[in-house]
Scaffold this active site. Structure first.
Site, PDB file in Angstrom:
ATOM      1  N   ASP A  15     -12.060  -2.228   0.276  1.00 12.56           N
ATOM      2  CA  ASP A  15     -11.367  -2.437  -1.005  1.00 12.56           C
ATOM      3  C   ASP A  15     -12.249  -2.016  -2.177  1.00 12.56           C
ATOM      4  O   ASP A  15     -11.759  -1.845  -3.294  1.00 12.56           O
ATOM      5  CB  ASP A  15     -11.025  -3.923  -1.190  1.00 12.56           C
TER       6      ASP A  15
ATOM      7  N   LYS B 253       0.032  -1.507   6.829  1.00 19.11           N
ATOM      8  CA  LYS B 253      -1.363  -1.062   7.041  1.00 19.11           C
ATOM      9  C   LYS B 253      -1.643  -0.904   8.524  1.00 19.11           C
ATOM     10  O   LYS B 253      -2.257   0.074   8.956  1.00 19.11           O
ATOM     11  CB  LYS B 253      -2.332  -2.075   6.426  1.00 19.11           C
TER      12      LYS B 253
ATOM     13  N   GLN C  90      -6.472  -9.647   2.554  1.00 17.73           N
ATOM     14  CA  GLN C  90      -5.303  -9.425   1.707  1.00 17.73           C
ATOM     15  C   GLN C  90      -5.253 -10.458   0.576  1.00 17.73           C
ATOM     16  O   GLN C  90      -5.381 -11.658   0.811  1.00 17.73           O
ATOM     17  CB  GLN C  90      -4.030  -9.508   2.579  1.00 17.73           C
TER      18      GLN C  90
HETATM   19  N1  GUN Z   1      -2.944  -7.113  -2.368  1.00 14.60           N
HETATM   20  C1  GUN Z   1      -2.226  -6.148  -3.005  1.00 14.60           C
HETATM   21  N2  GUN Z   1      -2.937  -4.998  -3.086  1.00 14.60           N
HETATM   22  C2  GUN Z   1      -4.131  -5.251  -2.492  1.00 14.60           C
HETATM   23  C3  GUN Z   1      -5.286  -4.458  -2.255  1.00 14.60           C
HETATM   24  O1  GUN Z   1      -5.379  -3.295  -2.633  1.00 14.60           O
HETATM   25  N3  GUN Z   1      -6.304  -5.078  -1.602  1.00 14.60           N
HETATM   26  C4  GUN Z   1      -6.232  -6.375  -1.190  1.00 14.60           C
HETATM   27  N4  GUN Z   1      -7.289  -6.889  -0.549  1.00 14.60           N
HETATM   28  N5  GUN Z   1      -5.171  -7.136  -1.397  1.00 14.60           N
HETATM   29  C5  GUN Z   1      -4.131  -6.575  -2.038  1.00 14.60           C
END
Ligand code: GUN
Length: 296
Positions: free
Chosen positions: A125, A58, A102
């Site tokens: 998200d 990311k 996350q």
């Molecule tokens: N962990 C795995 N995929 C995601 C996601 O799309 N958002 C978040 N916050 N954590 C994740």
């Protein structure tokens, strides 16, 4: 459909590359317009290696899109109160337009309380109840990245108008199944959601023009669950062992889906879309913030 026709692969990698290029160009444009650089903060608690890889990816892609990336790595022993202090600080930081915590969090932390503490206007998200409610009432603001990516691939494959199609979703998670159902209803599809307690899942799936599978079970959907000519979106990412080797497969038995009109392969289908949609959401949050600031 005749037996010589083969399902088209929906190339999520290529679509995501194009989306990232559009986001990058738009970031340049909003920077020029406002003099402000869009910023994304990602919070990682603990040492989970898969999460650390995601977060690193990311960070790299956020920078590549011309945005500011703020990474916060906290130790596994971080308390709920300490995490909430950080979230509150990010909520009011004018350099930050998107916040992602996350998941999964270490077991002693309450993910729902943390998600609900995020400013909904920075919730890239789309997990906050306010964003879930906006989506459910047909007035979406920030929507979850994975179903957003699925919608983009569906519209790229079938055209913008999905009205009247029967969409069946396998899985009812808050992250994929439920928001996917809302998005497809907002697109005027007839929507059926099936899940682990559904009695005749295969029968429902066979009635689908659009089949979205997000069950997290390798090989759950067999070829005879798929209507000839259906479009299949496989959200599953499962690591399995084949002849002693580790492989990533979806929830659909890809080799049995040749009679579908199109299918997302795993890997290379939905997976690459998620980070691209996260950056697209960060840009959406930035734009909403600036329009609101101008209107206020
Ligand atoms: N962990 C795995 N995929 C995601 C996601 O799309 N958002 C978040 N916050 N954590 C994740």
């Amino acid at each position: 459909m005749d037996r010589f026709t083969r399902a088209t692969d929906i190339d999520g990698k290529q679509f995501a590359t194009g989306l990232l290029e559009r986001v990058k160009a738009d970031v340049e444009a909003v920077k020029a317009e406002t003099g402000v650089v869009p910023g994304l903060a990602v919070v990682l608690v603990g040492e989970d290696p898969a999460s650390a890889l995601y977060v690193a990816s990311k960070h790299k892609q956020t920078m590549a899109a011309g945005m500011k990336s703020f990474e916060h790595r906290l130790p596994a022993e971080t308390t709920q109160a300490e995490l909430l202090v950080l979230v509150n600080r990010l909520n009011v930081d004018p350099e930050i337009h998107g916040i992602l915590v996350q998941l999964p969090l270490p077991a002693h932390l309450d993910p729902n309380a943390v998600i609900q503490a995020i400013n909904p206007d920075k919730d890239v998200d789309g997990f906050h109840v306010s964003n879930a409610g906006r989506l459910a009432t047909g007035n979406p603001a920030l929507v979850p990245c994975t179903p957003l990516g699925c919608m983009m691939l569906l519209k790229d494959t079938l055209g913008e108008n999905l009205a009247g199609m029967h969409a069946v979703i396998v899985g009812k998670s808050n992250i994929v199944g439920k928001p996917m159902a809302q998005m497809l209803m907002n697109a005027h599809c007839t929507v059926t959601v099936v899940h682990s307690q559904t009695k005749n899942t295969a029968e429902f799936c066979r009635a689908a023009d659009i089949l979205v599978v997000a069950a997290g079970r390798a090989g759950l959907v067999r070829g005879d669950w798929i209507k000839p000519g259906a479009v299949v979106i496989d959200v599953g990412i499962n690591r399995i062992q084949v002849d002693g080797k580790s492989r990533i497969v979806g929830d659909v038995v890809y080799g049995e889906a040749g009679h579908a009109r199109a299918i997302t392969p795993v890997p290379g289908g939905v997976g690459p879309m998620t980070i691209a949609c996260l950056l697209s959401n960060t840009l959406t949050a930035f734009r909403r913030h600036h329009i609101l600031a101008i209107a206020a």
